[in-house]
Design a protein around this motif. Structure first.
Motif, PDB file in Angstrom:
ATOM      1  N   THR A   3       0.825  -1.207   0.000  1.00  0.00           N
ATOM      2  CA  THR A   3       0.000   0.000   0.000  1.00  0.00           C
ATOM      3  C   THR A   3       0.860   1.258   0.000  1.00  0.00           C
ATOM      4  O   THR A   3       0.367   2.331   0.275  1.00  0.00           O
ATOM      5  CB  THR A   3      -0.928   0.017   1.218  1.00  0.00           C
ATOM      6  OG1 THR A   3      -0.142  -0.036   2.402  1.00  0.00           O
ATOM      7  CG2 THR A   3      -1.913  -1.128   1.177  1.00  0.00           C
ATOM      8  N   GLU A   4       2.146   1.113  -0.345  1.00  0.00           N
ATOM      9  CA  GLU A   4       3.018   2.294  -0.381  1.00  0.00           C
ATOM     10  C   GLU A   4       2.584   3.176  -1.546  1.00  0.00           C
ATOM     11  O   GLU A   4       2.264   2.700  -2.622  1.00  0.00           O
ATOM     12  CB  GLU A   4       4.487   1.898  -0.591  1.00  0.00           C
ATOM     13  CG  GLU A   4       5.039   0.950   0.423  1.00  0.00           C
ATOM     14  CD  GLU A   4       4.856  -0.496   0.004  1.00  0.00           C
ATOM     15  OE1 GLU A   4       4.774  -0.768  -1.199  1.00  0.00           O
ATOM     16  OE2 GLU A   4       4.760  -1.334   0.897  1.00  0.00           O
ATOM     17  N   LYS A   5       2.595   4.479  -1.310  1.00  0.00           N
ATOM     18  CA  LYS A   5       2.239   5.415  -2.372  1.00  0.00           C
ATOM     19  C   LYS A   5       3.489   5.786  -3.158  1.00  0.00           C
ATOM     20  O   LYS A   5       4.538   6.044  -2.585  1.00  0.00           O
ATOM     21  CB  LYS A   5       1.594   6.661  -1.783  1.00  0.00           C
ATOM     22  CG  LYS A   5       0.224   6.401  -1.232  1.00  0.00           C
ATOM     23  CD  LYS A   5      -0.551   7.678  -1.232  1.00  0.00           C
ATOM     24  CE  LYS A   5      -1.986   7.323  -0.914  1.00  0.00           C
ATOM     25  NZ  LYS A   5      -2.866   8.413  -1.215  1.00  0.00           N
ATOM     26  N   VAL A   6       3.338   5.824  -4.470  1.00  0.00           N
ATOM     27  CA  VAL A   6       4.431   6.227  -5.352  1.00  0.00           C
ATOM     28  C   VAL A   6       4.293   7.720  -5.580  1.00  0.00           C
ATOM     29  O   VAL A   6       3.197   8.198  -5.888  1.00  0.00           O
ATOM     30  CB  VAL A   6       4.357   5.466  -6.696  1.00  0.00           C
ATOM     31  CG1 VAL A   6       5.472   5.886  -7.625  1.00  0.00           C
ATOM     32  CG2 VAL A   6       4.412   3.959  -6.456  1.00  0.00           C
ATOM     33  N   PRO A   7       5.379   8.469  -5.438  1.00  0.00           N
ATOM     34  CA  PRO A   7       5.300   9.916  -5.685  1.00  0.00           C
ATOM     35  C   PRO A   7       4.821  10.209  -7.108  1.00  0.00           C
ATOM     36  O   PRO A   7       5.103   9.464  -8.045  1.00  0.00           O
ATOM     37  CB  PRO A   7       6.737  10.397  -5.486  1.00  0.00           C
ATOM     38  CG  PRO A   7       7.390   9.340  -4.672  1.00  0.00           C
ATOM     39  CD  PRO A   7       6.694   8.064  -4.993  1.00  0.00           C
ATOM     40  N   ARG A   8       4.091  11.292  -7.225  1.00  0.00           N
ATOM     41  CA  ARG A   8       3.485  11.634  -8.512  1.00  0.00           C
ATOM     42  C   ARG A   8       4.521  11.862  -9.619  1.00  0.00           C
ATOM     43  O   ARG A   8       4.315  11.451 -10.760  1.00  0.00           O
ATOM     44  CB  ARG A   8       2.647  12.892  -8.323  1.00  0.00           C
ATOM     45  CG  ARG A   8       1.623  13.044  -9.374  1.00  0.00           C
ATOM     46  CD  ARG A   8       0.693  14.177  -9.040  1.00  0.00           C
ATOM     47  NE  ARG A   8      -0.474  13.967  -9.868  1.00  0.00           N
ATOM     48  CZ  ARG A   8      -1.677  14.302  -9.537  1.00  0.00           C
ATOM     49  NH1 ARG A   8      -1.895  14.882  -8.396  1.00  0.00           N
ATOM     50  NH2 ARG A   8      -2.668  14.082 -10.345  1.00  0.00           N
ATOM     51  N   GLU A  10       7.378  10.458  -9.931  1.00  0.00           N
ATOM     52  CA  GLU A  10       7.941   9.169 -10.346  1.00  0.00           C
ATOM     53  C   GLU A  10       7.016   8.499 -11.364  1.00  0.00           C
ATOM     54  O   GLU A  10       7.476   7.902 -12.323  1.00  0.00           O
ATOM     55  CB  GLU A  10       8.134   8.248  -9.135  1.00  0.00           C
ATOM     56  CG  GLU A  10       9.254   8.666  -8.217  1.00  0.00           C
ATOM     57  CD  GLU A  10      10.631   8.586  -8.887  1.00  0.00           C
ATOM     58  OE1 GLU A  10      10.862   7.626  -9.636  1.00  0.00           O
ATOM     59  OE2 GLU A  10      11.437   9.502  -8.660  1.00  0.00           O
ATOM     60  N   LYS A  11       5.707   8.606 -11.147  1.00  0.00           N
ATOM     61  CA  LYS A  11       4.746   8.056 -12.102  1.00  0.00           C
ATOM     62  C   LYS A  11       4.889   8.748 -13.450  1.00  0.00           C
ATOM     63  O   LYS A  11       4.857   8.113 -14.496  1.00  0.00           O
ATOM     64  CB  LYS A  11       3.319   8.250 -11.594  1.00  0.00           C
ATOM     65  CG  LYS A  11       2.724   7.077 -10.913  1.00  0.00           C
ATOM     66  CD  LYS A  11       1.244   7.353 -10.649  1.00  0.00           C
ATOM     67  CE  LYS A  11       0.574   6.133 -10.090  1.00  0.00           C
ATOM     68  NZ  LYS A  11      -0.830   6.379  -9.787  1.00  0.00           N
TER      69      LYS A  11
END
Length: 62
Positions: A3-8, A10-11
């Motif tokens: 459930t870790e969020k990926v920084p925007r 990086e996406k």
């Protein structure tokens, strides 16, 4: 777990890399396809040397 969020940003980098790669591959494919059409239909150097077709037709008409 997972459930870790990926920084925007990086996406964005991943999408930009994927888009760039697909674009380059598509351009290479279109270029090769275009050259194949040119070679198959418009390249006169691959034709056998000899008399011209118009001269042959004129001789047949006489």
């Amino acid at each position: 777990m997972g459930t870790e969020k990926v920084p925007r940003n990086e996406k964005k980098k991943v999408y930009k890399t994927i888009f760039f790669t697909i674009g380059v591959v598509a351009l290479l494919f279109v270029g090769l396809l275009g050259y194949g059409v040119y070679w198959a239909f418009f390249d006169m150097n691959r034709l056998p040397t000899g008399e011209y077709l118009t001269e042959e037709v004129l001789l047949m008409v006489r």
